[in-house]
Scaffold this motif. Structure first.
Motif, mmCIF file in Angstrom:
data_model
loop_
_atom_site.group_PDB
_atom_site.id
_atom_site.type_symbol
_atom_site.label_atom_id
_atom_site.label_comp_id
_atom_site.label_asym_id
_atom_site.label_seq_id
_atom_site.Cartn_x
_atom_site.Cartn_y
_atom_site.Cartn_z
ATOM 1 N N ALA A 148 -7.379 11.127 7.049
ATOM 2 C CA ALA A 148 -8.501 11.751 6.341
ATOM 3 C C ALA A 148 -8.048 12.537 5.124
ATOM 4 O O ALA A 148 -8.693 12.526 4.078
ATOM 5 C CB ALA A 148 -9.264 12.662 7.301
ATOM 6 N N GLY A 149 -6.912 13.233 5.234
ATOM 7 C CA GLY A 149 -6.410 14.006 4.106
ATOM 8 C C GLY A 149 -7.249 15.234 3.809
ATOM 9 O O GLY A 149 -8.367 15.391 4.314
ATOM 10 N N LEU A 150 -6.700 16.110 2.954
ATOM 11 C CA LEU A 150 -7.375 17.350 2.596
ATOM 12 C C LEU A 150 -7.865 17.364 1.150
ATOM 13 O O LEU A 150 -8.622 18.245 0.767
ATOM 14 C CB LEU A 150 -6.412 18.536 2.793
ATOM 15 N N VAL A 151 -7.443 16.394 0.349
ATOM 16 C CA VAL A 151 -7.714 16.437 -1.092
ATOM 17 C C VAL A 151 -9.063 15.822 -1.428
ATOM 18 O O VAL A 151 -9.884 16.431 -2.111
ATOM 19 C CB VAL A 151 -6.583 15.737 -1.873
ATOM 20 N N GLY A 152 -9.297 14.600 -0.961
ATOM 21 C CA GLY A 152 -10.553 13.930 -1.260
ATOM 22 C C GLY A 152 -10.400 12.433 -1.242
ATOM 23 O O GLY A 152 -9.282 11.903 -1.212
ATOM 24 N N ILE A 153 -11.518 11.718 -1.283
ATOM 25 C CA ILE A 153 -11.447 10.263 -1.167
ATOM 26 C C ILE A 153 -10.788 9.611 -2.373
ATOM 27 O O ILE A 153 -10.225 8.517 -2.269
ATOM 28 C CB ILE A 153 -12.840 9.653 -0.927
ATOM 29 N N HIS A 154 -10.863 10.260 -3.538
ATOM 30 C CA HIS A 154 -10.183 9.737 -4.718
ATOM 31 C C HIS A 154 -8.684 9.685 -4.476
ATOM 32 O O HIS A 154 -8.008 8.716 -4.848
ATOM 33 C CB HIS A 154 -10.516 10.577 -5.947
ATOM 34 N N TYR A 155 -8.146 10.716 -3.825
ATOM 35 C CA TYR A 155 -6.721 10.778 -3.526
ATOM 36 C C TYR A 155 -6.367 9.768 -2.434
ATOM 37 O O TYR A 155 -5.382 9.024 -2.548
ATOM 38 C CB TYR A 155 -6.360 12.194 -3.098
ATOM 39 N N ASN A 156 -7.167 9.723 -1.357
ATOM 40 C CA ASN A 156 -6.955 8.726 -0.295
ATOM 41 C C ASN A 156 -6.864 7.319 -0.889
ATOM 42 O O ASN A 156 -5.961 6.538 -0.551
ATOM 43 C CB ASN A 156 -8.119 8.738 0.702
ATOM 44 N N THR A 157 -7.820 7.010 -1.740
ATOM 45 C CA THR A 157 -7.907 5.671 -2.316
ATOM 46 C C THR A 157 -6.676 5.351 -3.156
ATOM 47 O O THR A 157 -6.113 4.244 -3.068
ATOM 48 C CB THR A 157 -9.169 5.550 -3.182
ATOM 49 N N SER A 158 -6.245 6.294 -3.974
ATOM 50 C CA SER A 158 -5.101 6.051 -4.852
ATOM 51 C C SER A 158 -3.832 5.800 -4.047
ATOM 52 O O SER A 158 -3.028 4.929 -4.391
ATOM 53 C CB SER A 158 -4.902 7.228 -5.809
ATOM 54 N N LYS A 159 -3.648 6.549 -2.964
ATOM 55 C CA LYS A 159 -2.424 6.403 -2.180
ATOM 56 C C LYS A 159 -2.465 5.159 -1.293
ATOM 57 O O LYS A 159 -1.443 4.500 -1.077
ATOM 58 C CB LYS A 159 -2.186 7.661 -1.343
ATOM 59 N N ALA A 160 -3.632 4.821 -0.769
ATOM 60 C CA ALA A 160 -3.757 3.572 -0.014
ATOM 61 C C ALA A 160 -3.486 2.377 -0.930
ATOM 62 O O ALA A 160 -2.815 1.411 -0.536
ATOM 63 C CB ALA A 160 -5.140 3.463 0.612
ATOM 64 N N GLY A 161 -4.000 2.444 -2.138
ATOM 65 C CA GLY A 161 -3.732 1.387 -3.113
ATOM 66 C C GLY A 161 -2.257 1.274 -3.444
ATOM 67 O O GLY A 161 -1.717 0.175 -3.623
ATOM 68 N N LEU A 162 -1.580 2.407 -3.516
ATOM 69 C CA LEU A 162 -0.150 2.421 -3.824
ATOM 70 C C LEU A 162 0.650 1.696 -2.742
ATOM 71 O O LEU A 162 1.623 0.999 -3.037
ATOM 72 C CB LEU A 162 0.330 3.867 -3.963
ATOM 73 N N GLU A 163 0.219 1.844 -1.490
ATOM 74 C CA GLU A 163 0.918 1.145 -0.413
ATOM 75 C C GLU A 163 0.657 -0.357 -0.479
ATOM 76 O O GLU A 163 1.548 -1.168 -0.188
ATOM 77 C CB GLU A 163 0.525 1.732 0.938
ATOM 78 N N GLY A 164 -0.525 -0.754 -0.894
ATOM 79 C CA GLY A 164 -0.800 -2.172 -1.106
ATOM 80 C C GLY A 164 0.027 -2.731 -2.249
ATOM 81 O O GLY A 164 0.561 -3.846 -2.172
ATOM 82 N N LEU A 165 0.146 -1.969 -3.313
ATOM 83 C CA LEU A 165 0.980 -2.355 -4.456
ATOM 84 C C LEU A 165 2.424 -2.544 -4.007
ATOM 85 O O LEU A 165 3.099 -3.507 -4.401
ATOM 86 C CB LEU A 165 0.893 -1.264 -5.528
ATOM 87 N N THR A 166 2.886 -1.628 -3.168
ATOM 88 C CA THR A 166 4.255 -1.690 -2.652
ATOM 89 C C THR A 166 4.504 -3.004 -1.923
ATOM 90 O O THR A 166 5.492 -3.701 -2.182
ATOM 91 C CB THR A 166 4.503 -0.505 -1.696
ATOM 92 N N ARG A 167 3.631 -3.341 -0.999
ATOM 93 C CA ARG A 167 3.823 -4.560 -0.217
ATOM 94 C C ARG A 167 3.729 -5.816 -1.084
ATOM 95 O O ARG A 167 4.476 -6.777 -0.889
ATOM 96 C CB ARG A 167 2.795 -4.616 0.921
ATOM 97 N N GLY A 168 2.803 -5.794 -2.053
ATOM 98 C CA GLY A 168 2.647 -6.955 -2.924
ATOM 99 C C GLY A 168 3.881 -7.237 -3.759
ATOM 100 O O GLY A 168 4.349 -8.383 -3.858
ATOM 101 N N TYR A 169 4.440 -6.196 -4.368
ATOM 102 C CA TYR A 169 5.662 -6.368 -5.151
ATOM 103 C C TYR A 169 6.833 -6.754 -4.246
ATOM 104 O O TYR A 169 7.655 -7.612 -4.595
ATOM 105 C CB TYR A 169 6.010 -5.089 -5.903
ATOM 106 N N ALA A 170 6.938 -6.103 -3.083
ATOM 107 C CA ALA A 170 8.065 -6.375 -2.186
ATOM 108 C C ALA A 170 8.128 -7.847 -1.797
ATOM 109 O O ALA A 170 9.204 -8.464 -1.801
ATOM 110 C CB ALA A 170 7.957 -5.496 -0.943
ATOM 111 N N ALA A 171 6.989 -8.413 -1.465
ATOM 112 C CA ALA A 171 6.947 -9.802 -1.030
ATOM 113 C C ALA A 171 7.388 -10.758 -2.131
ATOM 114 O O ALA A 171 7.988 -11.802 -1.866
ATOM 115 C CB ALA A 171 5.534 -10.155 -0.571
ATOM 116 N N ARG A 172 7.106 -10.384 -3.365
ATOM 117 C CA ARG A 172 7.381 -11.276 -4.486
ATOM 118 C C ARG A 172 8.759 -11.080 -5.108
ATOM 119 O O ARG A 172 9.209 -11.910 -5.897
ATOM 120 C CB ARG A 172 6.288 -11.098 -5.549
ATOM 121 N N LEU A 173 9.444 -10.003 -4.772
ATOM 122 C CA LEU A 173 10.722 -9.697 -5.430
ATOM 123 C C LEU A 173 11.914 -9.714 -4.486
ATOM 124 O O LEU A 173 13.053 -9.603 -4.937
ATOM 125 C CB LEU A 173 10.633 -8.316 -6.097
ATOM 126 N N ALA A 174 11.676 -9.853 -3.191
ATOM 127 C CA ALA A 174 12.764 -9.713 -2.222
ATOM 128 C C ALA A 174 13.898 -10.705 -2.470
ATOM 129 O O ALA A 174 15.084 -10.347 -2.335
ATOM 130 C CB ALA A 174 12.213 -9.887 -0.801
#
Length: 248
Positions: A153-179
């Motif tokens: 849930a976090g303490l900051v807000g949904i804008h922050y939740n969304t940005s960090k969840a997206g960052l983890e998706g970005l991480t996995r996407g790049y990892a799969a393509r660059l390994a």
């Protein structure tokens, strides 16, 4: 050099938002492992200079580079500066971020867009900018600073939740393509850490409610970043550093 540190001699690291807090700790830790470090900042020039000075006093190499990493043209200029002064970037730590506490009733489109630009788009821009050099060497380490808020849930807000969840998706996407090219991409997700931004956390006594009974230290996050940088078999992962917050 302590045995647990990776050897980053002859490597160049770039830490976005490296002038304070977790970014400062990561910059100093990478330098202690032998890397030449570019300390990115947007406004805190004096604090970035202090980090550079601390690294140099310990015998390391570092420069401060100003850029708004949510702006493509400034990222391009920053990478050119780093490459001309230190060399191609081998280790990229996407740490720059913003965390303005806003409840859903007060959250504006402008604040939502700004948070995603600073926390998520910046990681895309910086990663794209360093890939050519990493691919040429067939070696690279990219570490994105996420948050426990990506999956809670976090303490900051949904804008922050969304940005960090997206960052983890970005991480996995790049990892799969660059390994297969020798480039690993991982995320580190801190929980409550005792930094300048921790005022609201301290006021609400979050540390006392964690299983470990305290807030984390920036250096403890930096330790995990070093571990990931030194490991060629870990990729596409998010490593929690949260004092057991997932237990509660």
């Amino acid at each position: 050099m302590p045995a647990h540190l990776p050897s980053l001699n002859d490597r160049v690291a770039l830490v976005t938002g490296g002038s304070r807090g977790i970014g400062r700790a990561i910059s100093i830790a990478l330098a202690s492992a032998g890397a030449a470090v570019a300390v990115n900042y947007r406004q805190r020039e004096n604090e970035a200079a202090d980090v550079v000075a601390e690294i140099e006093r310990a015998g390391g190499r570092a420069i401060a580079v100003r850029a708004d990493v949510s702006a493509a043209d400034e990222v391009k200029a920053m990478i050119q500066q780093v490459e001309s002064r230190l060399g191609p970037v081998d280790v990229l730590v996407n740490n720059a971020g913003t965390a303005t506490i806003v409840d859903i009733d007060d959250l504006t489109e402008a604040e939502f867009d700004r948070t995603l630009a600073v926390n998520l788009k910046s990681a895309f821009l910086c990663t794209q900018a360093v890939l050519l050099g990493m691919r040429a060497k067939r070696w690279g380490r990219i570490v994105n600073l996420s948050s426990a808020a990506a999956r809670g849930a976090g303490l900051v807000g949904i804008h922050y939740n969304t940005s960090k969840a997206g960052l983890e998706g970005l991480t996995r996407g790049y990892a799969a393509r660059l390994a297969r090219e020798g480039i690993t991409v991982n995320a580190v997700a801190p929980g409550p850490i005792d930094t300048e931004m921790a005022g609201p956390l301290k006021a609400s006594n979050v540390g006392e409610r964690l299983p470990v009974g305290r807030l984390g230290e920036a250096s403890e996050v930096a330790d995990v970043v070093l571990m990931i940088v030194g490991n060629a078999f870990i990729t596409g992962q998010t490593i929690p550093v949260n004092g057991g917050i997932s237990f509660i």
